[in-house]
Design a protein around this motif. Structure first.
Motif, short mmCIF file in Angstrom:
data_model
loop_
_atom_site.label_atom_id
_atom_site.label_comp_id
_atom_site.label_asym_id
_atom_site.label_seq_id
_atom_site.Cartn_x
_atom_site.Cartn_y
_atom_site.Cartn_z
N ASP A 23 1.05 -1.20 -0.04
CA ASP A 23 0.02 -0.18 -0.03
C ASP A 23 0.97 1.11 0.07
O ASP A 23 0.59 2.14 0.48
CB ASP A 23 -1.23 0.06 0.91
N GLU A 24 2.22 0.86 -0.31
CA GLU A 24 3.22 2.10 -0.13
C GLU A 24 2.89 3.16 -2.05
O GLU A 24 3.07 2.63 -2.69
CB GLU A 24 4.51 1.54 -0.01
N SER A 25 2.67 4.16 -1.66
CA SER A 25 1.84 4.85 -2.93
C SER A 25 3.71 5.16 -3.45
O SER A 25 3.80 5.75 -4.31
CB SER A 25 1.42 6.42 -2.88
N THR A 27 6.03 3.10 -4.14
CA THR A 27 6.69 2.84 -4.94
C THR A 27 6.54 2.96 -6.24
O THR A 27 7.40 2.54 -7.54
CB THR A 27 6.90 1.07 -4.39
N ALA A 28 5.72 3.78 -6.80
CA ALA A 28 5.38 4.40 -7.70
C ALA A 28 6.37 4.81 -8.66
O ALA A 28 6.09 4.85 -10.29
CB ALA A 28 4.31 5.20 -8.27
#
Length: 144
Positions: A23-25, A27-28
């Motif tokens: 759920d870590e943004s 990483t995008a």
């Protein structure tokens, strides 16, 4: 990353609901490149550096062994030199290899078996210090 098992590790970490960064943004903004061996890190590091792209590396240290006339000690020193020379931001050396560092063994279909082992938490592989070390490294990449 050095190879297919490291790539499988990131696939698990980023894309699996059981992964530490599911759920870590942040990483995008990360792209995982399988260099098909640490022998090729310098090529990718040089190219990406020329484009102003920040680079981090994760690789097996192979205990600095000499295997099949290949000196892993020299390869590992060259990777450290990439960091010293400013071509990569940081690197994480894992000894002897990723699988062993988290309590797993290499299989014939290494990346698939590795991913399944992570998903099933075989040998409590996602709870040991080797796994936590990788997670901490990724946290530092995301934070930068």
């Amino acid at each position: 990353v050095e190879g297919s098992t490291e790539k499988a590790m990131f696939s698990f970490l980023f894309n699996n609901p059981k992964g530490a960064f599911y759920d870590e943004s942040g990483t995008a903004k990360i792209t995982i490149i399988d260099t098909v061996g640490k022998y090729h890190f310098y090529k990718f590091a040089n190219l990406l550096h020329k484009f102003g792209i920040k680079v981090w590396c994760i690789y097996d240290g192979d205990n600095d062994a000499c295997k099949h006339s290949i000196s892993h000690k020299i390869l590992n020193e060259n990777i450290q030199k990439l960091k010293t020379d400013g071509l990569i931001i940081d690197c994480l050396r894992i000894d002897p290899d990723l699988e062993a560092s988290i309590g797993l063994t290499k299989g014939e279909c290494a990346d698939v078996e590795f991913y399944v082992s992570l998903e099933e938490n075989n040998n409590k592989c996602t709870e040991n210090d080797g796994y936590k070390k990788i997670v901490d490294f990724v946290k530092s990449v995301i934070a930068s």
